[in-house]
Structures are given as C-alpha cells and as structure tokens.
Design a protein around this motif. Structure first.
Motif, PDB file in Angstrom:
ATOM      1  N   MET A   1      -6.356  17.809 -12.331  1.00  0.00           N
ATOM      2  CA  MET A   1      -6.729  18.677 -12.009  1.00  0.00           C
ATOM      3  C   MET A   1      -5.343  19.489 -11.863  1.00  0.00           C
ATOM      4  N   SER A   2      -5.113  20.772 -13.070  1.00  0.00           N
ATOM      5  CA  SER A   2      -3.738  21.265 -12.685  1.00  0.00           C
ATOM      6  C   SER A   2      -3.811  22.531 -12.123  1.00  0.00           C
ATOM      7  N   VAL A   3      -4.654  23.012 -11.923  1.00  0.00           N
ATOM      8  CA  VAL A   3      -4.711  24.421 -11.502  1.00  0.00           C
ATOM      9  C   VAL A   3      -5.768  23.747 -10.006  1.00  0.00           C
ATOM     10  N   LYS A   4      -5.257  24.837  -9.314  1.00  0.00           N
ATOM     11  CA  LYS A   4      -5.250  24.653  -7.405  1.00  0.00           C
ATOM     12  C   LYS A   4      -6.686  25.287  -6.843  1.00  0.00           C
ATOM     13  N   LEU A   5      -7.480  24.068  -6.516  1.00  0.00           N
ATOM     14  CA  LEU A   5      -8.832  24.858  -5.390  1.00  0.00           C
ATOM     15  C   LEU A   5      -8.481  25.772  -4.997  1.00  0.00           C
ATOM     16  N   HIS A   6      -8.994  26.512  -5.217  1.00  0.00           N
ATOM     17  CA  HIS A   6      -9.666  28.273  -4.218  1.00  0.00           C
ATOM     18  C   HIS A   6      -9.740  27.781  -2.925  1.00  0.00           C
ATOM     19  N   THR A  15     -14.324  16.447  -2.585  1.00  0.00           N
ATOM     20  CA  THR A  15     -14.238  15.794  -3.456  1.00  0.00           C
ATOM     21  C   THR A  15     -14.386  14.278  -4.169  1.00  0.00           C
ATOM     22  N   LEU A  16     -14.928  14.887  -5.554  1.00  0.00           N
ATOM     23  CA  LEU A  16     -15.696  13.723  -5.355  1.00  0.00           C
ATOM     24  C   LEU A  16     -14.801  12.650  -6.879  1.00  0.00           C
ATOM     25  N   GLY A  17     -14.495  13.510  -7.498  1.00  0.00           N
ATOM     26  CA  GLY A  17     -13.691  13.230  -8.842  1.00  0.00           C
ATOM     27  C   GLY A  17     -14.171  14.329  -9.893  1.00  0.00           C
ATOM     28  N   GLN A  18     -13.089  13.453 -11.268  1.00  0.00           N
ATOM     29  CA  GLN A  18     -13.570  14.698 -12.629  1.00  0.00           C
ATOM     30  C   GLN A  18     -14.862  14.128 -13.746  1.00  0.00           C
ATOM     31  N   ILE A  19     -15.702  15.239 -14.397  1.00  0.00           N
ATOM     32  CA  ILE A  19     -16.402  14.737 -15.232  1.00  0.00           C
ATOM     33  C   ILE A  19     -15.519  15.944 -16.320  1.00  0.00           C
ATOM     34  N   CYS A  20     -15.523  15.458 -17.192  1.00  0.00           N
ATOM     35  CA  CYS A  20     -15.319  15.862 -18.874  1.00  0.00           C
ATOM     36  C   CYS A  20     -13.352  16.666 -18.026  1.00  0.00           C
ATOM     37  N   ASP A  21     -13.261  17.413 -18.274  1.00  0.00           N
ATOM     38  CA  ASP A  21     -11.962  18.308 -17.322  1.00  0.00           C
ATOM     39  C   ASP A  21     -12.545  20.123 -16.511  1.00  0.00           C
ATOM     40  N   TRP A  34     -25.624  19.921  -2.691  1.00  0.00           N
ATOM     41  CA  TRP A  34     -25.249  21.284  -3.957  1.00  0.00           C
ATOM     42  C   TRP A  34     -23.922  20.463  -4.849  1.00  0.00           C
ATOM     43  N   PHE A  35     -23.848  20.398  -5.733  1.00  0.00           N
ATOM     44  CA  PHE A  35     -22.793  20.323  -6.517  1.00  0.00           C
ATOM     45  C   PHE A  35     -21.862  21.082  -6.950  1.00  0.00           C
ATOM     46  N   ILE A  36     -20.557  21.406  -6.904  1.00  0.00           N
ATOM     47  CA  ILE A  36     -19.550  22.042  -7.720  1.00  0.00           C
ATOM     48  C   ILE A  36     -18.524  21.592  -8.977  1.00  0.00           C
ATOM     49  N   LEU A  37     -18.571  22.318  -9.864  1.00  0.00           N
ATOM     50  CA  LEU A  37     -18.085  21.495 -11.321  1.00  0.00           C
ATOM     51  C   LEU A  37     -16.795  23.330 -11.502  1.00  0.00           C
ATOM     52  N   VAL A  38     -15.625  22.318 -11.260  1.00  0.00           N
ATOM     53  CA  VAL A  38     -14.478  23.661 -11.144  1.00  0.00           C
ATOM     54  C   VAL A  38     -14.000  23.158 -12.424  1.00  0.00           C
ATOM     55  N   ASN A  52     -15.143  24.924 -27.958  1.00  0.00           N
ATOM     56  CA  ASN A  52     -14.885  23.241 -27.192  1.00  0.00           C
ATOM     57  C   ASN A  52     -14.707  23.724 -26.557  1.00  0.00           C
ATOM     58  N   HIS A  53     -13.719  23.784 -25.609  1.00  0.00           N
ATOM     59  CA  HIS A  53     -13.981  23.912 -24.036  1.00  0.00           C
ATOM     60  C   HIS A  53     -15.168  24.101 -23.094  1.00  0.00           C
TER      61      HIS A  53
END
Length: 136
Positions: A1-6, A15-21, A34-38, A52-53
């Motif tokens: 992730m190029s954006v820093k997490l809050h 943090t579990l990993g990446q899904i799509c972007d 309770w999952f959170i997609l960022v 597309n995004h």
C-alpha cells in the motif's frame, strides 16, 4: 500500500494482506468477525474514484462479504463506509449474530472486548490465503 494507514486503524487492527488494491485489516476485537478494507487512495469517498477503481473495491467487498458469511456462518452482515472519526476511506465488513455481544446495536463504541488468540488469527489469515482472497 502506498497510502499510509491512519493511526487509529493501525492501533485497532491486524494487517492480513492485500486484496485487489486494498489492504485487508482485521479488527482486534475477537468477539465479532470485523474486517476492514482500506483502498489504496488518498480520496475519502468512493464516489470520487474512477468507475474502474470503484468496481475493484466493490469486487473486493463482495468477495470478503461472501467469505465472512460462509466461514463464520453469520446471521447478518453490516457493510459500511462511515469515516466520521477516521476520514481515510475504509469499508467495514462485519459479521453479526443475533446472539452477539451487542445485537442489535452497532459494534462501534462498545466496551466489551476480547483479544484474538495467536492461533485463531493465523488460522483466519491462512484460510484467506488458501481461498486466494489475499496475498501477502
């Protein structure tokens, strides 16, 4: 992730990993799945993203929702992008049970809390990897 997490998201989740972007997080409260997609964006609203995004995020949300419903055998899913406290765009996918600790109230702001056991956390992550939902 190029954006820093809050910082609040960092403090409240694993943090579990990446899904799509998107970065996939798991809230530290083990009382509820309770999952959170960022999404990897500086925008704070989904409608401001390209079509597309938006489609990629919707796809990731749907994949994760199906996983939560089937893996945890939930009675209901709560999917939300509120962001009143943490403005960074993030999507909550929360599995709910009619007998969970705060049903039917929202999970936000509740005092009840239980830590994940390390083995349970690793098991969830491995199941997501095995189902090809995330990559590390």
């Amino acid at each position: 992730m190029s954006v820093k997490l809050h910082p609040q998201l960092q403090a409240d989740t694993y943090t579990l990993g990446q899904i799509c972007d998107c970065t996939l997080l798991l809230h530290k409260n083990a009382l509820i799945p309770w999952f959170i997609l960022v999404p990897d964006t500086n925008e704070n609203e989904i409608f401001k993203l390209t079509a597309n995004h938006q489609a990629q995020i919707n796809n990731a949300t749907n994949q994760l929702a199906h996983f939560v419903e089937s893996h945890f055998k939930t009675d209901k899913l709560n999917i939300a992008t509120i962001g009143n406290i943490v403005a960074q765009l993030h999507i909550h996918i929360i599995g709910r049970f009619t007998d969970d600790f705060c049903w039917p109230a929202p999970v936000w702001g509740q005092a009840d809390f239980a830590e994940y056991k390390e083995q349970d956390l690793l098991s969830i992550k491995q199941t997501l990897i095995d189902n090809k939902l995330i990559f590390i």
